[in-house]
Design a protein around this motif. Structure first.
Motif, mmCIF file in Angstrom:
data_model
loop_
_atom_site.group_PDB
_atom_site.id
_atom_site.type_symbol
_atom_site.label_atom_id
_atom_site.label_comp_id
_atom_site.label_asym_id
_atom_site.label_seq_id
_atom_site.Cartn_x
_atom_site.Cartn_y
_atom_site.Cartn_z
ATOM 1 N N LYS A 6 63.797 22.641 62.920
ATOM 2 C CA LYS A 6 64.052 22.094 64.261
ATOM 3 C C LYS A 6 65.156 22.906 64.915
ATOM 4 C CE LYS A 6 63.041 17.203 64.457
ATOM 5 N NZ LYS A 6 63.598 15.918 64.843
ATOM 6 N N LYS A 7 65.183 22.878 66.249
ATOM 7 C CA LYS A 7 66.292 23.502 66.964
ATOM 8 C C LYS A 7 67.552 22.693 66.690
ATOM 9 C CE LYS A 7 63.673 25.552 70.705
ATOM 10 N NZ LYS A 7 63.446 25.616 72.146
ATOM 11 N N THR A 8 68.630 23.373 66.331
ATOM 12 C CA THR A 8 69.875 22.681 65.981
ATOM 13 C C THR A 8 70.457 21.913 67.160
ATOM 14 O OG1 THR A 8 70.353 24.330 64.289
ATOM 15 C CG2 THR A 8 72.210 23.023 65.065
ATOM 16 N N LYS A 9 70.397 22.488 68.329
ATOM 17 C CA LYS A 9 71.016 21.856 69.505
ATOM 18 C C LYS A 9 69.965 21.284 70.446
ATOM 19 C CE LYS A 9 74.804 25.109 69.082
ATOM 20 N NZ LYS A 9 75.458 26.270 69.678
ATOM 21 N N SER A 10 68.873 20.794 69.880
ATOM 22 C CA SER A 10 67.767 20.303 70.709
ATOM 23 C C SER A 10 68.136 19.081 71.540
ATOM 24 C CB SER A 10 66.544 19.993 69.846
ATOM 25 O OG SER A 10 66.839 18.991 68.909
ATOM 26 N N ASP A 11 69.115 18.305 71.095
ATOM 27 C CA ASP A 11 69.506 17.097 71.825
ATOM 28 C C ASP A 11 70.852 17.243 72.521
ATOM 29 O OD1 ASP A 11 67.201 15.720 71.082
ATOM 30 O OD2 ASP A 11 68.086 15.106 69.183
ATOM 31 N N GLY A 12 71.374 18.468 72.604
ATOM 32 C CA GLY A 12 72.663 18.698 73.244
ATOM 33 C C GLY A 12 73.603 19.451 72.335
ATOM 34 N N ASP A 13 74.726 19.847 72.913
ATOM 35 C CA ASP A 13 75.659 20.719 72.218
ATOM 36 C C ASP A 13 76.929 19.986 71.776
ATOM 37 O OD1 ASP A 13 76.585 23.081 71.151
ATOM 38 O OD2 ASP A 13 77.361 23.855 73.033
ATOM 39 N N SER A 14 76.803 18.731 71.363
ATOM 40 C CA SER A 14 77.971 18.015 70.857
ATOM 41 C C SER A 14 77.858 17.878 69.343
ATOM 42 C CB SER A 14 78.089 16.634 71.495
ATOM 43 O OG SER A 14 77.121 15.760 70.933
ATOM 44 N N ALA A 15 78.989 17.614 68.705
ATOM 45 C CA ALA A 15 78.996 17.457 67.247
ATOM 46 C C ALA A 15 78.062 16.331 66.816
ATOM 47 C CB ALA A 15 80.426 17.190 66.767
ATOM 48 N N GLY A 16 78.099 15.210 67.532
ATOM 49 C CA GLY A 16 77.237 14.081 67.190
ATOM 50 C C GLY A 16 75.763 14.392 67.356
ATOM 51 N N GLN A 46 72.873 14.330 64.478
ATOM 52 C CA GLN A 46 71.623 13.585 64.590
ATOM 53 C C GLN A 46 70.397 14.457 64.328
ATOM 54 O OE1 GLN A 46 71.211 10.263 64.658
ATOM 55 N NE2 GLN A 46 73.421 10.377 64.330
ATOM 56 N N VAL A 47 70.453 15.736 64.712
ATOM 57 C CA VAL A 47 69.352 16.649 64.409
ATOM 58 C C VAL A 47 69.232 16.806 62.895
ATOM 59 C CG1 VAL A 47 68.563 19.051 64.550
ATOM 60 C CG2 VAL A 47 69.390 17.882 66.605
ATOM 61 N N ILE A 48 70.346 16.965 62.219
ATOM 62 C CA ILE A 48 70.332 17.112 60.759
ATOM 63 C C ILE A 48 69.717 15.868 60.116
ATOM 64 C CG2 ILE A 48 71.809 17.287 58.703
ATOM 65 C CD1 ILE A 48 73.767 18.877 60.591
ATOM 66 N N VAL A 86 66.004 15.489 57.881
ATOM 67 C CA VAL A 86 65.846 14.867 56.565
ATOM 68 C C VAL A 86 64.882 13.683 56.645
ATOM 69 C CG1 VAL A 86 67.029 13.685 54.662
ATOM 70 C CG2 VAL A 86 68.098 15.678 55.761
ATOM 71 N N LYS A 87 65.058 12.813 57.639
ATOM 72 C CA LYS A 87 64.172 11.642 57.780
ATOM 73 C C LYS A 87 62.715 12.054 57.952
ATOM 74 C CE LYS A 87 67.222 8.091 59.640
ATOM 75 N NZ LYS A 87 67.573 7.272 60.800
ATOM 76 N N GLU A 88 62.461 13.023 58.817
ATOM 77 C CA GLU A 88 61.078 13.462 59.039
ATOM 78 C C GLU A 88 60.467 14.057 57.783
ATOM 79 O OE1 GLU A 88 60.170 15.734 62.593
ATOM 80 O OE2 GLU A 88 61.747 14.651 63.674
ATOM 81 N N MET A 89 61.242 14.859 57.061
ATOM 82 C CA MET A 89 60.707 15.433 55.818
ATOM 83 C C MET A 89 60.352 14.340 54.825
ATOM 84 S SD MET A 89 62.714 18.972 54.931
ATOM 85 C CE MET A 89 64.229 18.162 54.489
ATOM 86 N N LEU A 90 61.225 13.346 54.678
ATOM 87 C CA LEU A 90 60.963 12.253 53.744
ATOM 88 C C LEU A 90 59.697 11.498 54.145
ATOM 89 C CD1 LEU A 90 64.573 10.856 53.180
ATOM 90 C CD2 LEU A 90 63.220 12.252 51.611
ATOM 91 N N GLU A 91 59.580 11.185 55.439
ATOM 92 C CA GLU A 91 58.386 10.467 55.917
ATOM 93 C C GLU A 91 57.119 11.280 55.679
ATOM 94 O OE1 GLU A 91 59.062 9.451 60.029
ATOM 95 O OE2 GLU A 91 60.829 8.233 59.523
ATOM 96 N N PRO A 116 78.824 10.863 57.293
ATOM 97 C CA PRO A 116 77.632 10.294 57.955
ATOM 98 C C PRO A 116 76.319 10.608 57.245
ATOM 99 C CG PRO A 116 78.626 12.018 59.309
ATOM 100 C CD PRO A 116 79.558 11.768 58.179
ATOM 101 N N ILE A 117 76.228 11.773 56.619
ATOM 102 C CA ILE A 117 74.987 12.117 55.912
ATOM 103 C C ILE A 117 74.847 11.256 54.655
ATOM 104 C CG2 ILE A 117 73.655 13.953 54.789
ATOM 105 C CD1 ILE A 117 74.009 14.319 57.864
ATOM 106 N N GLN A 118 75.936 11.103 53.912
ATOM 107 C CA GLN A 118 75.884 10.238 52.718
ATOM 108 C C GLN A 118 75.570 8.798 53.106
ATOM 109 O OE1 GLN A 118 78.686 12.537 49.512
ATOM 110 N NE2 GLN A 118 79.614 10.828 50.511
ATOM 111 N N LYS A 119 76.138 8.346 54.214
ATOM 112 C CA LYS A 119 75.882 6.978 54.673
ATOM 113 C C LYS A 119 74.421 6.804 55.085
ATOM 114 C CE LYS A 119 77.527 3.545 57.952
ATOM 115 N NZ LYS A 119 78.403 3.259 59.092
ATOM 116 N N ALA A 120 73.856 7.801 55.758
ATOM 117 C CA ALA A 120 72.473 7.703 56.244
ATOM 118 C C ALA A 120 71.454 7.671 55.114
ATOM 119 C CB ALA A 120 72.165 8.863 57.187
ATOM 120 N N PHE A 121 71.753 8.368 53.993
ATOM 121 C CA PHE A 121 70.737 8.514 52.952
ATOM 122 C C PHE A 121 71.133 7.961 51.584
ATOM 123 C CE2 PHE A 121 69.926 11.723 56.170
ATOM 124 C CZ PHE A 121 68.643 11.337 56.529
#
Length: 186
Positions: free
Chosen positions: A33-43, A47-49, A53-58, A101-106
């Motif tokens: 995926k494009k890294t900055k597809s939803d904007g150029d902020s850290a958050g 969310q792209v990251i 992961v979510k899409e790959m798992l699904e 946030p990644i550990q919390k998400a997964f």
């Protein structure tokens, strides 16, 4: 016992690549995926990251509780012990805790290091540098990065900047670099 999987991510200034590995280290699924597809902020980059992961798992039919660990390489100066990205010239991260946030998400351990450092470690363990005591890596992408293995050990140097070749100043009056210096090799 349920099958366990590892997820690896290559987080770049332009794109984020993900791969799921089975227990025999075979890639069973990939996604980009494009890294900055939803904007150029850290958050937004975070969310792209998470979405990669979510899409790959699904798509692979894997549940969160089957993940053993998630590991990533990203550009910049990264304290791999704490998961804090100290500075990334090509991503909107400065003193950014990406691990929590990644550990919390997964619900799985998350490890992150400089992308070229982990690339050089991979070559040292599995690739063309296998068996070599000293390795110099130079990777060109959105930016230019370097990695060093000295006496069989990754060298990260002071402040985790051991091989940031792309930010060597070659022309002090040169163009402004994303790192804030002028005339960098990158």
């Amino acid at each position: 016992m349920a099958a366990s999987y590892n997820i690896c991510l290559d987080i770049g200034g332009t794109k984020t690549l993900g791969a799921i590995f089975d227990s025999k280290n075979k890639i069973i699924h990939r996604l980009t995926k494009k890294t900055k597809s939803d904007g150029d902020s850290a958050g937004n980059v975070e969310q792209v990251i998470i979405s990669v992961v979510k899409e790959m798992l699904e798509e692979a039919g894997i549940k969160k509780n089957q993940i053993s660990a998630i590991a990533a390489g990203a550009p910049g100066v990264i304290n791999q012990e704490t998961g804090i990205v100290l500075f990334s010239p090509n991503l909107p991260w400065r003193d950014y805790d990406i691990r929590t946030p990644i550990q919390k998400a997964f619900g799985a351990p998350f490890f992150i290091g400089n992308d070229v450092n982990v690339g050089v470690l991979g070559e040292h363990a599995y690739g063309v540098a296998k068996g070599c005591d000293h390795v110099v890596g130079f990777f060109v992408g959105t930016g230019m990065g370097g990695g060093l293995i000295l006496n069989g050990t990754l060298f990260t140097g002071g402040g985790f900047k051991g091989a940031e070749y792309g930010h060597m100043v070659l022309e002090p009056e040169g163009p402004l670099c994303n790192c804030g210096q002028r005339g960098c090799l990158e």
